[in-house]
Write a protein that holds these residues in place. Structure first.
Motif, mmCIF file in Angstrom:
data_model
loop_
_atom_site.group_PDB
_atom_site.id
_atom_site.type_symbol
_atom_site.label_atom_id
_atom_site.label_comp_id
_atom_site.label_asym_id
_atom_site.label_seq_id
_atom_site.Cartn_x
_atom_site.Cartn_y
_atom_site.Cartn_z
ATOM 1 N N LEU A 233 15.922 8.030 -5.539
ATOM 2 C CA LEU A 233 14.510 7.747 -5.330
ATOM 3 C C LEU A 233 13.653 8.852 -5.931
ATOM 4 C CD1 LEU A 233 14.560 6.642 -1.573
ATOM 5 C CD2 LEU A 233 14.372 5.150 -3.569
ATOM 6 N N SER A 234 12.460 8.505 -6.343
ATOM 7 C CA SER A 234 11.518 9.533 -6.762
ATOM 8 C C SER A 234 11.062 10.321 -5.539
ATOM 9 C CB SER A 234 10.305 8.893 -7.450
ATOM 10 O OG SER A 234 9.543 8.155 -6.513
ATOM 11 N N ALA A 235 10.461 11.464 -5.806
ATOM 12 C CA ALA A 235 9.991 12.292 -4.689
ATOM 13 C C ALA A 235 8.963 11.530 -3.859
ATOM 14 C CB ALA A 235 9.398 13.589 -5.216
ATOM 15 N N GLY A 236 8.099 10.788 -4.522
ATOM 16 C CA GLY A 236 7.080 10.019 -3.816
ATOM 17 C C GLY A 236 7.683 8.933 -2.944
ATOM 18 N N ASP A 237 8.652 8.169 -3.497
ATOM 19 C CA ASP A 237 9.300 7.108 -2.719
ATOM 20 C C ASP A 237 10.070 7.683 -1.533
ATOM 21 O OD1 ASP A 237 8.292 5.193 -4.409
ATOM 22 O OD2 ASP A 237 10.101 5.084 -5.663
ATOM 23 N N ALA A 238 10.766 8.818 -1.771
ATOM 24 C CA ALA A 238 11.514 9.447 -0.677
ATOM 25 C C ALA A 238 10.568 9.919 0.417
ATOM 26 C CB ALA A 238 12.336 10.613 -1.220
ATOM 27 N N ALA A 239 9.424 10.459 0.011
ATOM 28 C CA ALA A 239 8.448 10.940 0.994
ATOM 29 C C ALA A 239 7.869 9.782 1.802
ATOM 30 C CB ALA A 239 7.336 11.706 0.288
ATOM 31 N N ARG A 240 7.579 8.684 1.142
ATOM 32 C CA ARG A 240 7.038 7.520 1.858
ATOM 33 C C ARG A 240 8.074 6.955 2.818
ATOM 34 N NH1 ARG A 240 4.226 6.936 -2.995
ATOM 35 N NH2 ARG A 240 5.971 5.885 -4.040
ATOM 36 N N ALA A 241 9.333 6.908 2.379
ATOM 37 C CA ALA A 241 10.382 6.385 3.256
ATOM 38 C C ALA A 241 10.563 7.274 4.482
ATOM 39 C CB ALA A 241 11.704 6.286 2.479
ATOM 40 N N ALA A 242 10.369 8.569 4.297
ATOM 41 C CA ALA A 242 10.538 9.508 5.409
ATOM 42 C C ALA A 242 9.234 9.734 6.166
ATOM 43 C CB ALA A 242 11.074 10.839 4.889
ATOM 44 N N ARG A 243 8.130 9.134 5.676
ATOM 45 C CA ARG A 243 6.814 9.294 6.284
ATOM 46 C C ARG A 243 6.408 10.765 6.335
ATOM 47 N NH1 ARG A 243 7.087 4.967 11.341
ATOM 48 N NH2 ARG A 243 7.486 3.107 10.037
#
Length: 244
Positions: free
Chosen positions: A58-68
């Motif tokens: 995942l991109s950093a942005g997608d990982a951050a969104r998934a982890a909230r």
């Protein structure tokens, strides 16, 4: 000069003599023991993490969104637990997530901590004790929870592991603790071992300077007296030989 130098030297030696002894002993310990041994670098296995994958991450942005999480810093790393994103928010809190799914990593189990520590260790020791610390001990220089794995080698090496990534956070041993003990004596900071600009140390150093100077003055006076005594002795011997 002799009287004043003797009195100053004597009384200052009573005040700072033990500290000077501590400085000398500490200097001997810190120069005699190789820093690599203090840091337990000889017990580090030549572990090479696998290369970062190009797909399935995942991109950093997608990982951050998934982890909230709203990170201000994101680090992609490969570890014994796989490829992970380390996301640090504005308050300094770090969340570690699986780089493929974005799910937060659960802490290592006791068995995993033992297994990972053994994989990171090089030497004859075996892991004999595993302990969980909700707050890292002071000797680690870290904050937050850590696993500690103790080995039964000659130095009583301890590996501290990050519970999220399984990475080696700190290495400590009885050699390091001996070194740290003399370091604290050296800088007169027995609480944290970090402050070497405090007034007690400055004062001890200021008192030691005149003690050393007066010691040198006394040494010069004594050597001069000894030299004059030797000269008188040589002259007396020559006078006896000339009369005989």
């Amino acid at each position: 000069m002799l009287r004043w130098s003797t009195q100053i030297h004597k009384w200052l030696a009573l005040v700072v003599g033990l500290q000077v002894l501590g400085w000398v002993l500490g200097g001997l310990v810190m120069t005699a023991i190789p820093i690599e041994v203090v840091r337990s670098e000889h017990h580090l296995a030549a572990f090479q993490p696998p290369a970062l994958p190009v797909e399935g991450v995942l991109s950093a942005g997608d990982a951050a969104r998934a982890a909230r999480v709203e990170p201000v810093e994101a680090t992609l790393k490969t570890t014994l637990r796989g490829t992970l994103w380390s996301l640090k928010d504005a308050e300094g809190k770090t969340t570690v997530v699986d780089a493929a799914t974005g799910r937060a990593m659960t802490p290592l189990t006791k068995a995993e901590a033992r297994q990972f520590a053994a994989a990171l260790y090089e030497g004859k020791g075996r892991p004999v004790a595993v302990r969980w610390f909700a707050q890292a001990p002071q000797e680690t220089g870290r904050e937050g929870p850590l696993w500690r794995v103790d080995f039964d080698d000659a130095e009583a090496t301890s590996f501290y592991l990050s519970p999220e990534t399984g990475e080696l956070a700190s290495r400590r041993s009885n050699v390091w603790r001996l070194y740290d003990f003399f370091w604290r004596i050296h800088i007169l900071d027995f609480k944290t071992g970090d402050d070497f600009n405090h007034p007690v140390l400055v004062g001890a150093a200021a008192l030691t300077l005149p003690m050393v100077v007066t010691g040198l003055v006394l040494l010069v006076i004594r050597l001069r007296r000894d030299w004059l005594g030797l000269r008188r002795g040589f002259r007396a011997q020559r006078a006896v030989r000339s009369r005989s």
